[in-house]
Write a protein that holds these residues in place. Structure first.
Motif, PDB file in Angstrom:
ATOM      1  N   PHE A   1       0.841  -1.195   0.000  1.00  0.00           N
ATOM      2  CA  PHE A   1       0.000   0.000   0.000  1.00  0.00           C
ATOM      3  C   PHE A   1       0.878   1.248   0.000  1.00  0.00           C
ATOM      4  O   PHE A   1       1.872   1.320   0.726  1.00  0.00           O
ATOM      5  N   ASP A   2       0.472   2.240  -0.784  1.00  0.00           N
ATOM      6  CA  ASP A   2       1.182   3.514  -0.826  1.00  0.00           C
ATOM      7  C   ASP A   2       0.147   4.623  -0.805  1.00  0.00           C
ATOM      8  O   ASP A   2      -0.524   4.884  -1.801  1.00  0.00           O
ATOM      9  N   GLU A   3      -0.027   5.246   0.368  1.00  0.00           N
ATOM     10  CA  GLU A   3      -1.007   6.309   0.590  1.00  0.00           C
ATOM     11  C   GLU A   3      -2.424   5.807   0.292  1.00  0.00           C
ATOM     12  O   GLU A   3      -3.184   6.404  -0.476  1.00  0.00           O
ATOM     13  N   LEU A   4      -2.779   4.715   0.951  1.00  0.00           N
ATOM     14  CA  LEU A   4      -4.117   4.129   0.821  1.00  0.00           C
ATOM     15  C   LEU A   4      -5.088   4.878   1.723  1.00  0.00           C
ATOM     16  O   LEU A   4      -4.803   5.122   2.900  1.00  0.00           O
ATOM     17  N   ASN A   5      -6.255   5.214   1.196  1.00  0.00           N
ATOM     18  CA  ASN A   5      -7.287   5.930   1.954  1.00  0.00           C
ATOM     19  C   ASN A   5      -8.612   5.181   1.814  1.00  0.00           C
ATOM     20  O   ASN A   5      -9.084   4.951   0.691  1.00  0.00           O
ATOM     21  N   MET A   6      -9.201   4.812   2.955  1.00  0.00           N
ATOM     22  CA  MET A   6     -10.478   4.113   2.967  1.00  0.00           C
ATOM     23  C   MET A   6     -11.242   4.522   4.223  1.00  0.00           C
ATOM     24  O   MET A   6     -10.644   4.836   5.246  1.00  0.00           O
ATOM     25  N   THR A   7     -12.581   4.507   4.129  1.00  0.00           N
ATOM     26  CA  THR A   7     -13.431   4.805   5.277  1.00  0.00           C
ATOM     27  C   THR A   7     -14.520   3.749   5.385  1.00  0.00           C
ATOM     28  O   THR A   7     -15.235   3.478   4.403  1.00  0.00           O
ATOM     29  N   PHE A   8     -14.644   3.166   6.571  1.00  0.00           N
ATOM     30  CA  PHE A   8     -15.686   2.186   6.851  1.00  0.00           C
ATOM     31  C   PHE A   8     -16.630   2.828   7.859  1.00  0.00           C
ATOM     32  O   PHE A   8     -16.280   2.990   9.038  1.00  0.00           O
ATOM     33  N   GLU A   9     -17.789   3.245   7.380  1.00  0.00           N
ATOM     34  CA  GLU A   9     -18.706   4.019   8.215  1.00  0.00           C
ATOM     35  C   GLU A   9     -19.288   3.163   9.330  1.00  0.00           C
ATOM     36  O   GLU A   9     -19.639   1.984   9.125  1.00  0.00           O
ATOM     37  N   GLY A  10     -19.364   3.745  10.528  1.00  0.00           N
ATOM     38  CA  GLY A  10     -19.901   3.035  11.680  1.00  0.00           C
ATOM     39  C   GLY A  10     -21.348   2.645  11.475  1.00  0.00           C
ATOM     40  O   GLY A  10     -22.148   3.439  10.970  1.00  0.00           O
ATOM     41  N   GLY A  11     -21.690   1.418  11.833  1.00  0.00           N
ATOM     42  CA  GLY A  11     -23.058   0.935  11.724  1.00  0.00           C
ATOM     43  C   GLY A  11     -23.472   0.532  10.333  1.00  0.00           C
ATOM     44  O   GLY A  11     -24.638   0.161  10.125  1.00  0.00           O
ATOM     45  N   LYS A  12     -22.578   0.590   9.356  1.00  0.00           N
ATOM     46  CA  LYS A  12     -22.917   0.229   7.983  1.00  0.00           C
ATOM     47  C   LYS A  12     -22.071  -0.945   7.497  1.00  0.00           C
ATOM     48  O   LYS A  12     -21.087  -1.328   8.129  1.00  0.00           O
ATOM     49  N   VAL A  13     -22.488  -1.494   6.337  1.00  0.00           N
ATOM     50  CA  VAL A  13     -21.784  -2.630   5.745  1.00  0.00           C
ATOM     51  C   VAL A  13     -20.907  -2.122   4.609  1.00  0.00           C
ATOM     52  O   VAL A  13     -21.399  -1.500   3.659  1.00  0.00           O
ATOM     53  N   THR A  14     -19.609  -2.380   4.733  1.00  0.00           N
ATOM     54  CA  THR A  14     -18.657  -1.986   3.690  1.00  0.00           C
ATOM     55  C   THR A  14     -17.961  -3.235   3.187  1.00  0.00           C
ATOM     56  O   THR A  14     -17.497  -4.060   3.978  1.00  0.00           O
TER      57      THR A  14
END
Length: 599
Positions: A377-390
């Motif tokens: 990984f090189d500057e990986l950006n991800m968001t897993f929202e609370g209470g949701k399915v990702t």
């Protein structure tokens, strides 16, 4: 031929000490850590060993008295008295010979038990990376074979050696007091014993190290063969496995023969030395008895010879002890070497126990690599929202499972941050962080126990109702009733892949942590079972942050957000509908899979 004695071109070999600095450090570590609290018991053992040594000395003295009663005085009552004293002395020695090993084995077993306990505790805190690079056979060798060998060496061999050393000192002291000239004349050969022991010991250390490594490789090979037997059978690779294990056993055989060849040199050497000693006693002692210049008679010579016999066998065993000592110093070094493995995943000094596990999980500018020359990984950006399915999808090797490992802090990132509820995971207490996850992973751990106990593994305090509820949700309750308490075989060998996965999912239901991680959770299920499990997972994931990693894209269509990875990069993100509308990588993958399933 094994070379034991240097030719003069190897002066460094000749000057090597019997105990290296590392050997002394290892012995000191074990003594201070595991034997120090047993000092009173060790003192009692030493007193009993001293009593055994004096018993032998008194036997020699009484033998001389008895011979004089026979040869000089001819008194039957005196002879009976001497015999009674000898019987009493050996009765005491017999009692001590029972008590000493019983106490010493208990002391050694307890010390090694505590060492094993500490090693287990230490191993449990080591990073996942350590277990991925270390053969399981090596751990088994250390914690089972080597620890047991060390216990037997300390509890039996070492105590016997101390007893022999005490006997040697006490009886030798008595013989020297009786006749200094004769004693000094016969022990002139003893330095030769020391030279032989030293030469052989160094060679044994070298061979023993190779033997331990060969045994570890052999045990690892057996485990790999056993675990992969299904593949071995299907691919008809029995000849290859047979040859691989035979080669390993041949290495062990060769090293065992070499080790024995070195050790075997000790016995004939000592036999020759014994012959020389007895010749000196008979020749020189006989001359002294015949001469009027010495206070020696026939009884003295016979008693002296008996005394030398009593100390020569302990001397022989003592020499073998130093040979075995070298092998066990290797074992001790191997066991202590586990402590040199230090975890890199540790709690920060100001680690927090409280955080919001229901908050968003974010990877910000994350860099990570397994090897220095292969960044993932090189500057990986991800968001897993609370209470949701990702969901995370992508080709094999794109980094899907690694992302889960970084979130659970099985590895630390090289740069960037991983946060849960705005708290960096490396600032949270590891146990509290991981208690917030329910995980269904690809590598399902199934123990050789009942299905019931396998489900309860993640929550030993769970009630029967909670376990039945978890089993019913994944449809494995009928199998529990059918099998009862029957064990599942090593690694669940009596279950299908789908049954194993349902046990893993039932564990996630039972644990019911705020963050649910599903790593290929339904990959081994048929479509009808998968639909039932998906409904259960839907119920389980309510109000939870759910991260779903899947290869089968039909299982992620309901996700609130889908990330598409390719070679460690996020190349697409969105809902199923949005990604299909984009007609890029995700759409082509989904269409290809739907075609292969005949849909």
């Amino acid at each position: 031929m094994i070379k034991l004695f240097s030719s003069g071109k190897e002066p460094k070999t000749q000057r090597r000490p019997l105990f290296t600095a590392q050997d002394k450090a290892n012995i000191s570590w074990f003594s201070k850590t595991y034997l120090k609290e047993k000092v009173p018991w060790l003192g009692a053992v030493m007193v009993m060993i001293l009593a055994q040594g004096f018993a032998y000395q008194q036997f020699v003295s009484l033998t001389e008295d008895g011979l004089r009663v026979i040869f000089d005085k001819g008194e039957v009552t005196g002879l009976i008295g001497v015999c009674a004293m000898v019987m009493a002395i050996f009765s005491v020695r017999a009692i001590l010979s029972y008590a000493v090993p019983r106490i010493s084995v208990w002391l050694a077993s307890d010390a090694v038990y505590k060492m094993r306990r500490d090693l287990i505790d230490h191993i449990m805190i080591l990073d996942l990376a350590y277990f991925e690079k270390t053969k399981s056979g090596e751990l088994i060798l250390r914690l089972v074979n080597q620890a047991q060998d060390l216990s037997e060496f300390i509890g039996q061999t070492t105590v016997n050696a101390i007893r022999d050393a005490v006997t040697l000192i006490i009886v030798s002291g008595y013989l020297m007091w009786k006749s200094p000239i004769l004693f000094m004349s016969v022990i002139i050969v003893l330095p030769i014993v020391a030279v032989v022991v030293r030469r052989i010991s160094h060679r044994i250390k070298e061979v023993q190290t190779s033997a331990e490594n060969a045994m570890g490789n052999y045990m690892s090979g057996i485990e790999e063969m056993s675990n992969g037997m299904r593949t071995v059978k299907i691919s008809n690779q029995e000849p290859f496995e047979r040859q691989r294990l035979k080669t390993a056993t041949l290495d062990i055989k060769s090293l065992t023969i070499r080790l024995q060849a070195v050790q075997a040199l000790m016995s004939p050497t000592l036999d020759i030395l014994a012959a020389i000693i007895y010749i000196l006693i008979i020749g020189l002692g006989g001359y002294m008895a015949l001469s009027n210049d010495f206070n020696m008679d026939g009884a003295s010579i016979i008693a002296f010879m008996i005394g030398m016999a009593l100390i020569f066998d302990p001397a022989r065993r003592l020499s073998f002890f130093f040979v075995r000592l070298q092998a066990n110093l290797i074992v001790l070094e191997s066991l202590r070497g586990l402590y040199n493995e230090l975890p890199t995943i540790t709690n920060a000094p100001d680690a927090k126990a409280e955080f919001d596990p229901s908050g968003d999980i974010k990877l910000t500018d994350v860099r990570f690599r397994y090897a220095n020359d292969h960044p993932l990984f090189d500057e990986l950006n991800m968001t897993f929202e609370g209470g949701k399915v990702t969901a995370i999808v992508g080709a094999t090797g794109s980094g899907k499972t690694t992302i889960l490992s970084l979130i659970a802090r099985l590895y630390d990132v090289s740069a960037g941050t991983v946060t849960i509820g705005h708290e960096p995971v490396n600032k949270l207490r590891i146990d509290k962080l991981r208690q917030s996850f329910s995980v269904v992973a690809q590598d399902i751990v199934i123990f050789n126990n009942s299905i019931w106990e396998n489900i309860r593994y993640v929550r030993p305090d769970a009630s029967d109702e909670q376990i039945w509820r978890a089993a019913e949700l994944v449809g494995i309750d009928a199998l529990i009733r059918e099998r009862g308490d029957a064990p599942l075989g090593p690694k669940g060998s009596q279950l299908s892949g789908g049954q194993k996965q349902r046990i893993a999912i039932a564990r996630a239901f039972l644990r019911s942590a705020p963050i649910l991680i599903l790593d290929e959770a339904t990959s081994a299920l048929d479509q009808r079972t998968e639909e039932k499990v998906r409904q259960a997972i839907g119920e389980l994931s309510e109000d939870k942050t759910t991260i779903l990693v899947a290869h089968r894209l039909s299982t992620v269509t309901h996700a609130d957000k889908i990330y598409v990875l390719d070679e460690g990069r996020v190349v697409e993100e969105g809902t199923h509908a949005e990604l299909m509308a984009n007609k890029k990588l995700y759409a082509s993958m989904f269409s290809a899979q739907r075609s292969s399933y005949g849909q």
